[in-house]
Motif scaffolding. Structure first.
Motif, PDB file in Angstrom:
ATOM      1  N   UNK A 179      26.278  47.532 -37.775  1.00 39.64           N
ATOM      2  CA  UNK A 179      26.470  46.376 -38.661  1.00 39.64           C
ATOM      3  C   UNK A 179      25.463  45.275 -38.400  1.00 39.64           C
ATOM      4  N   UNK A 180      25.070  45.079 -37.148  1.00 42.99           N
ATOM      5  CA  UNK A 180      24.131  43.995 -36.848  1.00 42.99           C
ATOM      6  C   UNK A 180      22.772  44.239 -37.513  1.00 42.99           C
ATOM      7  N   UNK A 181      22.386  45.502 -37.665  1.00 40.33           N
ATOM      8  CA  UNK A 181      21.121  45.817 -38.333  1.00 40.33           C
ATOM      9  C   UNK A 181      21.319  46.204 -39.792  1.00 40.33           C
ATOM     10  N   UNK A 182      22.562  46.335 -40.221  1.00 39.21           N
ATOM     11  CA  UNK A 182      22.848  46.663 -41.608  1.00 39.21           C
ATOM     12  C   UNK A 182      22.741  48.138 -41.931  1.00 39.21           C
ATOM     13  N   UNK A 183      22.816  49.012 -40.913  1.00 39.00           N
ATOM     14  CA  UNK A 183      22.708  50.444 -41.144  1.00 39.00           C
ATOM     15  C   UNK A 183      24.086  51.051 -41.364  1.00 39.00           C
ATOM     16  N   UNK A 187      14.828  52.820 -46.734  1.00 39.28           N
ATOM     17  CA  UNK A 187      15.664  51.686 -46.318  1.00 39.28           C
ATOM     18  C   UNK A 187      17.010  51.683 -47.027  1.00 39.28           C
ATOM     19  N   UNK A 188      17.032  52.028 -48.313  1.00 43.47           N
ATOM     20  CA  UNK A 188      18.328  52.072 -49.009  1.00 43.47           C
ATOM     21  C   UNK A 188      19.174  53.211 -48.456  1.00 43.47           C
ATOM     22  N   UNK A 209      21.166  46.603 -47.238  1.00 47.19           N
ATOM     23  CA  UNK A 209      21.734  46.066 -48.483  1.00 47.19           C
ATOM     24  C   UNK A 209      20.697  45.365 -49.343  1.00 47.19           C
ATOM     25  N   UNK A 210      19.746  44.683 -48.710  1.00 52.56           N
ATOM     26  CA  UNK A 210      18.750  43.939 -49.484  1.00 52.56           C
ATOM     27  C   UNK A 210      17.903  44.854 -50.368  1.00 52.56           C
TER      28      UNK A 210
END
Length: 195
Positions: free
Chosen positions: A65-69, A108-109, A114-115
């Motif tokens: 979660x901290x890296x958004x993975x 990345x997606x 998320x971005x």
């Protein structure tokens, strides 16, 4: 491998028995660590004219979660970039910033950034496959085995209408070819090279 290690390596392409044995050994050894397999366009590298395959490996595929993975365990991304890029001369292809951006955004997606938006498989370009799918495909690690064919653009003209027009176009081109053959024969005769 380090916990955050990511590396790439040229792969053996094709499905010969030797390559299949090597690839199945790699999957058995590193299977859960595969992140992505990437086929490049032809003529991208100066030392080879064939498309090159790259393997990317990483150890942590759990959600972070901290890296958004997102959790990607049991999944491998296949990207087929053989049809992107532009010829810069007759022996070299170049990827534009947009081409590289499309590949990077896809990766990345898929990882869950998320971005960059939501990941979706794109026939003819990318597919997220499971280890089970890789085993079902005899451990062949070429992206084109997984991502499928790109959709064919429909120009809205019904097939029957296209087929009615095509023979007329062909016959017209054949008549034009006959006229040009006659002109070429006359020119050759005028130059002293007739039959």
């Amino acid at each position: 491998m380090e916990d955050k290690c990511c590396c790439c390596n040229r792969i053996f392409s094709g499905i010969s028995n030797r390559n299949r044995t090597i690839q199945s050994s790699f999957v058995s050894l590193w299977g859960e660590n595969y992140v992505a397999f990437f086929s490049t366009c032809r003529l991208l590298f100066y030392t080879t004219q064939i498309s090159v395959g790259l393997w990317f490996l990483t150890k942590p595929k759990q959600a972070n979660e901290s890296q958004g993975f997102r959790d990607r365990q049991g999944e491998t991304l296949f990207i087929d970039a053989r049809n992107i890029g532009s010829m810069i001369d007759r022996t070299h292809t170049e990827l534009s910033a947009e081409d590289i951006g499309e590949i990077a955004r896809t990766y990345h997606t898929w990882r869950g950034k998320e971005k960059d938006g939501d990941y979706e498989d794109q026939p003819g370009f990318c597919k997220s496959a499971t280890l089970e799918e890789i085993k079902d495909n005899d451990f062949v690690l070429t992206p084109e085995r997984y991502e499928g064919a790109a959709p064919i653009e429909d120009n809205g003209i019904p097939f029957e209408e296209k087929m009615a027009e095509l023979p007329q176009t062909l016959y017209g081109q054949m008549r034009e070819a006959e006229k040009l053959d006659g002109v070429i024969r006359r020119n050759l005769e005028m130059l002293g090279y007739g039959e």
